[in-house]
Structures are given as C-alpha cells and as structure tokens.
Design a protein around this motif. Structure first.
Motif, PDB file in Angstrom:
ATOM      1  N   UNK A 161       0.816  -1.206   0.000  1.00  0.00           N
ATOM      2  CA  UNK A 161       0.000   0.000   0.000  1.00  0.00           C
ATOM      3  C   UNK A 161       0.854   1.262   0.000  1.00  0.00           C
ATOM      4  N   UNK A 162       1.983   1.225   0.658  1.00  0.00           N
ATOM      5  CA  UNK A 162       2.901   2.365   0.595  1.00  0.00           C
ATOM      6  C   UNK A 162       3.410   2.546  -0.836  1.00  0.00           C
ATOM      7  N   UNK A 324       9.419  -2.604  15.528  1.00  0.00           N
ATOM      8  CA  UNK A 324       8.052  -2.847  15.993  1.00  0.00           C
ATOM      9  C   UNK A 324       7.276  -1.539  16.073  1.00  0.00           C
ATOM     10  N   UNK A 325       7.904  -0.516  16.636  1.00  0.00           N
ATOM     11  CA  UNK A 325       7.227   0.778  16.768  1.00  0.00           C
ATOM     12  C   UNK A 325       6.846   1.344  15.398  1.00  0.00           C
ATOM     13  N   UNK A 326       7.784   1.329  14.459  1.00  0.00           N
ATOM     14  CA  UNK A 326       7.522   1.866  13.124  1.00  0.00           C
ATOM     15  C   UNK A 326       6.460   1.048  12.405  1.00  0.00           C
ATOM     16  N   UNK A 331       0.885   0.236  10.344  1.00  0.00           N
ATOM     17  CA  UNK A 331      -0.344  -0.553  10.326  1.00  0.00           C
ATOM     18  C   UNK A 331      -1.575   0.332  10.420  1.00  0.00           C
ATOM     19  N   UNK A 332      -1.461   1.468  11.087  1.00  0.00           N
ATOM     20  CA  UNK A 332      -2.595   2.380  11.235  1.00  0.00           C
ATOM     21  C   UNK A 332      -3.010   2.997   9.905  1.00  0.00           C
ATOM     22  N   UNK A 333      -2.104   3.034   8.956  1.00  0.00           N
ATOM     23  CA  UNK A 333      -2.405   3.611   7.646  1.00  0.00           C
ATOM     24  C   UNK A 333      -2.741   2.547   6.606  1.00  0.00           C
ATOM     25  N   UNK A 341      -9.765  -1.347  15.004  1.00  0.00           N
ATOM     26  CA  UNK A 341      -9.914  -0.493  16.190  1.00  0.00           C
ATOM     27  C   UNK A 341      -8.906  -0.820  17.277  1.00  0.00           C
ATOM     28  N   UNK A 342      -8.373  -2.047  17.279  1.00  0.00           N
ATOM     29  CA  UNK A 342      -7.407  -2.405  18.317  1.00  0.00           C
ATOM     30  C   UNK A 342      -6.157  -1.539  18.242  1.00  0.00           C
TER      31      UNK A 342
END
Length: 388
Positions: A161-162, A324-326, A331-333, A341-342
């Motif tokens: 998707x990116x 993991x943070x990145x 994942x939110x996008x 929603x999680x």
C-alpha cells in the motif's frame, strides 16, 4: 478467507487444528491429532508449524541438521500449512508449539485477540518481493487490476500500500478496481495459489515471500517489480513465536529453540547453496531446487537504494524495538478487510515490550559469536530506514 476473530480464537482454543493442517508430503492432520499436548514436558518433542517459504528456513534447517536436539530439546518433524490463518489456529489451539508468523499478524493476535504469545526472535530479514505480470511495466500498470497479498496483517500488505500510494494509486477492498480512478483491488490468497492466479490473469501481481517470486521468474509467468527490502531496509517479515505458557513452564526449551534457530541462521548465511539443497532434498519446501536456490541467493541487481541489497534474504535474529514501533505506526495507515480499532489505543513504543521476550536471543547471539557475527551493531540498536 474469513477474518480471524474472537470466535475463531475460541474455536481454535477448543482444538480445531485438524481443520487446518495440510500434509504436503511432510505431516498432516493425523499427526496433529495424535501428537498430544504439552510436548515439551511430556517428552514427545516440540511441534513446529510453518508455511513453505524461505522465511521458515532457520526452523527447517535447524530440524534437518539436528540442531534442536544438540541444544537440548526434542522436536518433531515440522508440519506444513498452506495459509497463515490455519497455522495460527493450530498454534493457538496448542497443536503446534513453535511457529514463524507474520510480524503484523503477531501484533494482531496479541493486541486484538489477547493471545498470550511471545516473539522470541526474528526468523529472517528481507526475502519478499512484488511480482507482476510480464505486461505490467511499472506500478501504474496495476491500476484497475487485482493484486494478491498473503494476509491482511502482513508486511506485504503494509508495504504494497505504501508503494501504491507512492505511485499515485489507491488500494481498495471489496470494491471493483478502476483504471480510470487509479484504484487497485486487494485480494488474499495463500502463497501457493498466487503463481497460478498470475499465470491465468486472475491477478495482475502478487506480493509474497520467496521462493514464489523466484519461481514466477524461472517459469517466465511474472517478473519482480520491487523487492520489499528495497523499500524497508532489513525489515522482518516473519518472526519466531511461542506461547507464553512455554516460556513460563519450560524456559530451557525456549532457550534451546532459540539457540538452534540462531545457529541455523548463521550457517545459512554462509552456506546458501547447501541450505537450498537441505530444504529441497529434505522435502521441507515443495518448490524445485532452482527456485529455492535463486530465492536464497538472488543475483545482484540495481536496487533503488544502492547498498541496501534488499533483493537478498538475510538472517539476523535480533528483534529491534524501533522496527516494531515503526510497523505499528504503519499498520494504522493500512487498509484491511476487518476491524482495525485495536490499533487506536496502542502506544507503538510499548507494543514491543509486551510482545517480545528477547532474553533468549541475546544469550543465543552471544553464544554464536556476538552481534558482529550476524552483521549487527554491538549496541543492538538501529534507526529504521523506510521509503516508498
């Protein structure tokens, strides 16, 4: 493919893995039904589940070379699964003990479903690509076409998707893609079904782990348009995961598994042609030897980011927190066919500690020569480098 939800989790917990396992000449549902439970403590040996992709190489080579037993834990012959959901169902139902799992899927299982699982190491880095039909000259040529992904919560979906957005395209789900509108339809297929779908024109491309990309090139039904490692430097697609119960009740077995996998990674990196032969002749991977060999040792190309060598699968076990943070932020996008929603209440910086137990891999890395032996910085820290 149905979405893995809480009902699926409950069904899996009740022991529905016989619905999921596929033998592939290796092991099948009957093996799961008779394997019993709590194998680490019963003496029957741990059970490993995997998909037939090179991402699983460390687990498979460790078994083939007897590294698990040498490290002090018995392991049964690994069980092959066709798809990620079936593998997860068997894992959550305590029918396999150790799996390699898509990293975003592991995040979903832990934080959307509350599964008590722990990532103990990365299985590999890089090793995936976007393969397109021969007539697709660039990403813009995917407008109005379907592109297959292996699972909604996968690094493949995130990075595809990116890439599409970077090319001015918009990914859509449950919507007919339109060339005029610049949309690309996303469809989930098991990796084994992707090449036939491309060959018949059902999809215009697919993004997945090797050797399915290499196989398309060898059969001349597709070409690699972009290596995922050229977009996210040394990213982890699959990680090694166990249930928290095994960590709590038999940490020595977890350490032995980590030692075996880490040693296998080191050997594969130095012996790629030999590793391909092990995976092929041992019938761990069903693809032909030339495809496996090509996947493990992709010929040098002209990566869009010089010096990254993103075309080549790597084997470095340490799970970097920054990755993991990145990933959680990305994942939110990401568009998926399911509940997201999680992610809303998650602190991306806290997810890693909740999901990961890196005590074992730190010891394993030290046992096998330290970070430098895996091409890792001594500090075991890094900055993520991601582009489209």
């Amino acid at each position: 493919m149905s979405r893995l939800d809480r009902r699926t989790l409950l069904r899996a917990a009740a022991g529905a893995g016989a619905l999921a396992a596929v033998g592939g000449g290796i092991a099948g549902a009957a093996d799961l039904a008779t394997a019993g439970r709590s194998t680490a403590r019963s003496g029957r040996g741990l059970r490993v589940g995997y998909l037939p992709i090179t991402d699983a190489s460390p687990l498979l080579v460790a078994h083939a070379q007897g590294r698990f037993e040498a490290a002090g834990v018995a392991v049964q012959r690994p069980v092959l699964f066709r798809g990620w959901e079936s593998l997860a169902q068997a894992f959550l139902a305590d029918e396999v003990d150790v799996v390699h799992l898509l990293m975003p899927f592991a995040v979903q299982l832990r934080h959307a479903l509350g599964a008590r699982i722990r990532m103990i190491a990365w299985s590999h880095t890089n090793g995936s690509a976007l393969t397109v039909a021969p007539g697709v000259r660039d990403l813009a040529g995917l407008a109005g076409r379907q592109v297959a992904i292996p699972f909604w919560w996968s690094i493949h979906n995130v990075m595809l998707q990116r890439m599409l957005r970077g090319a001015g395209l918009r990914p859509v789900v449950r919507e007919q893609p339109s060339r005029r509108d610049g949309t690309v339809g996303l469809v989930v297929l098991s990796p084994a079904d992707m090449l036939p779908a491309l060959d018949t024109g059902r999809v215009g491309g697919y993004i997945v782990a090797d050797p399915f990309n290499a196989a398309a090139e060898i059969r001349k039904v597709g070409r690699i348009a972009r290596f995922v490692g050229d977009a996210w430097r040394q990213h982890a697609c699959c990680v090694v995961v166990v249930r928290q119960e095994l960590v709590d009740t038999d940490p020595a077995a977890v350490q032995a598994v980590t030692d075996a996998v880490t040693g296998a990674q080191q050997w594969i990196s130095a012996s790629r042609a030999d590793a391909a032969a092990v995976l092929s002749t041992g019938r761990y991977l069903p693809q032909p030897l030339p495809a496996i060999t090509r996947a493990l040792n992709q010929p040098p190309r002209d990566p869009q980011r010089p010096g990254w060598y993103g075309e080549r699968i790597g084997f470095a076990p340490f799970p970097f927190p920054g990755y993991t943070r990145t990933l959680v932020e990305a994942m939110r996008d990401t568009v998926v066919d399911g509940d997201t929603s999680f992610l809303d209440g998650l602190d991306p910086a806290a997810v890693h500690a909740d999901l990961t137990d890196d005590r074992f891999v730190r010891r394993s890395i030290a046992l096998h020569g330290g970070p430098a032996a895996f091409g890792l910085p001594d500090s075991l820290t890094r900055t993520e480098d991601v582009t489209v």
